[in-house]
Write a protein that holds these residues in place. Structure first.
Motif, PDB file in Angstrom:
ATOM      1  N   VAL A  65      10.286  10.535  -1.685  1.00 29.46           N
ATOM      2  CA  VAL A  65      10.221   9.368  -0.539  1.00 29.46           C
ATOM      3  C   VAL A  65      10.649   9.898   0.558  1.00 29.46           C
ATOM      4  O   VAL A  65       9.966  10.250   1.771  1.00 29.46           O
ATOM      5  N   PRO A  66      11.845  10.781   0.444  1.00 24.06           N
ATOM      6  CA  PRO A  66      12.393  11.496   2.170  1.00 24.06           C
ATOM      7  C   PRO A  66      12.026  12.246   2.667  1.00 24.06           C
ATOM      8  O   PRO A  66      11.559  12.271   3.858  1.00 24.06           O
ATOM      9  N   LEU A  67      11.217  13.082   2.031  1.00 25.55           N
ATOM     10  CA  LEU A  67      10.254  13.738   2.615  1.00 25.55           C
ATOM     11  C   LEU A  67       8.882  13.778   2.629  1.00 25.55           C
ATOM     12  O   LEU A  67       8.081  14.454   3.395  1.00 25.55           O
ATOM     13  N   ILE A  68       8.108  12.572   2.267  1.00 25.17           N
ATOM     14  CA  ILE A  68       7.171  12.014   2.468  1.00 25.17           C
ATOM     15  C   ILE A  68       7.013  10.851   3.993  1.00 25.17           C
ATOM     16  O   ILE A  68       5.489  10.285   3.727  1.00 25.17           O
ATOM     17  N   LEU A  86       4.096   7.894   3.847  1.00 24.21           N
ATOM     18  CA  LEU A  86       4.120   6.922   4.835  1.00 24.21           C
ATOM     19  C   LEU A  86       3.220   6.085   5.647  1.00 24.21           C
ATOM     20  O   LEU A  86       3.236   4.875   5.598  1.00 24.21           O
ATOM     21  N   ALA A  87       3.978   6.745   6.932  1.00 18.00           N
ATOM     22  CA  ALA A  87       3.374   6.300   8.592  1.00 18.00           C
ATOM     23  C   ALA A  87       2.168   6.037   8.345  1.00 18.00           C
ATOM     24  O   ALA A  87       1.563   5.033   8.775  1.00 18.00           O
ATOM     25  N   TYR A 116      -8.022   5.638  -1.818  1.00 18.33           N
ATOM     26  CA  TYR A 116      -8.220   6.136  -0.618  1.00 18.33           C
ATOM     27  C   TYR A 116      -6.606   6.842  -0.299  1.00 18.33           C
ATOM     28  O   TYR A 116      -6.085   7.803   0.284  1.00 18.33           O
ATOM     29  N   PHE A 117      -5.425   5.765  -0.306  1.00 19.98           N
ATOM     30  CA  PHE A 117      -4.480   6.187  -0.057  1.00 19.98           C
ATOM     31  C   PHE A 117      -3.513   6.582  -1.552  1.00 19.98           C
ATOM     32  O   PHE A 117      -3.174   8.082  -0.901  1.00 19.98           O
ATOM     33  N   ALA A 129       0.962  -1.576   0.278  1.00 21.30           N
ATOM     34  CA  ALA A 129      -0.076  -0.036   0.399  1.00 21.30           C
ATOM     35  C   ALA A 129       0.761   1.051   0.370  1.00 21.30           C
ATOM     36  O   ALA A 129       0.254   2.221  -1.219  1.00 21.30           O
ATOM     37  N   CYS A 130       2.044   1.023   0.610  1.00 17.28           N
ATOM     38  CA  CYS A 130       2.543   2.493   1.194  1.00 17.28           C
ATOM     39  C   CYS A 130       3.465   2.166  -0.804  1.00 17.28           C
ATOM     40  O   CYS A 130       3.843   3.366  -1.434  1.00 17.28           O
TER      41      CYS A 130
END
Length: 221
Positions: free
Chosen positions: A203-206, A210-211, A167-168, A100-101
């Motif tokens: 990715v490092p900023l989101i 993601l969590a 939704y995700f 999902a992530c």
């Protein structure tokens, strides 16, 4: 100021302290009552697990088991494949949450930072899928999985998570849109591919988004 005028003010100091102490005591009592109210189901679950069959159904129920049968846990582990259930649950939950992530972030990046014709129209179609109830897609989905031989396996539970959830995708898209466009534009000028921009910059900023997606899918699974 006379002594007569100072006496009422001196009397107010103990009164204020008394009100503060009473308020603290009342707050502690209320907090303790709420805590016990929410902790009672957990206590009842543990107590019931230690009772015998006859004691479970007795009326009125006993608050403390007599005697405490710790062997109930050993019997439960011996009579059912408990550890297999735990392994399957963790495998399904972790892999589906990871999928999902991955799918949510990647598709959301394409809908938010990559410019291509028909982007908004297709995103609208993705949002429309959220209106479809599960009962409408349940039978067709089962027939598809049966036709490819996936019934009786964990694949129908895990693989769809890697194909995107509306939704995700919407949640991740709204988060990625808050990132400055200059970050991805400058990376393109330097020759970075879209996949490189996604993995090294976006990715490092989101990580907070993601969590949230990981925890939601993990709990749902």
């Amino acid at each position: 100021m006379t002594v007569a005028e100072q006496l009422p003010r001196a009397a107010q100091v103990p009164s204020a302290r008394r009100q503060k102490v009473v308020g603290s005591v009342l707050a502690f009592v209320v907090t303790l009552a709420v805590t016990l109210f929410f902790a009672f189901p957990l206590y009842w679950m543990v107590v019931t697990a230690l009772k015998g069959d006859a004691e479970i159904f007795q009326s009125p129920p006993s608050m403390v088991p007599h005697p405490a049968l710790w062997s109930n846990f050993e019997r439960s582990l011996a009579q059912i494949p408990f550890w297999s259930y735990i392994r399957n649950s963790l495998l399904y939950a972790v892999l589906s949450a990871t999928g999902a992530c991955f799918s949510g972030a990647l598709v959301a990046y394409g809908f938010s930072k990559v410019r291509w014709p028909g982007r908004e129209a297709l995103f609208f179609v993705v949002l429309i899928t959220m209106l479809l109830p599960y009962q409408v897609t349940m039978i067709p989905t089962y027939l598809i999985f049966r036709s490819i031989g996936w019934t009786g396996t964990l694949l129908p539970l895990i693989v769809p998570a890697f194909l995107g959830n509306a939704y995700f995708i919407f949640l991740m898209r709204q988060f990625i849109r808050t990132l400055p466009d200059e970050l991805s534009d400058s990376a393109r000028i330097d020759g970075c591919s879209e996949l490189r921009i996604f993995t090294a910059i976006v990715v490092p900023l989101i990580k907070p988004a993601l969590a949230v997606v990981f925890l939601n899918q993990f709990l749902n699974a």
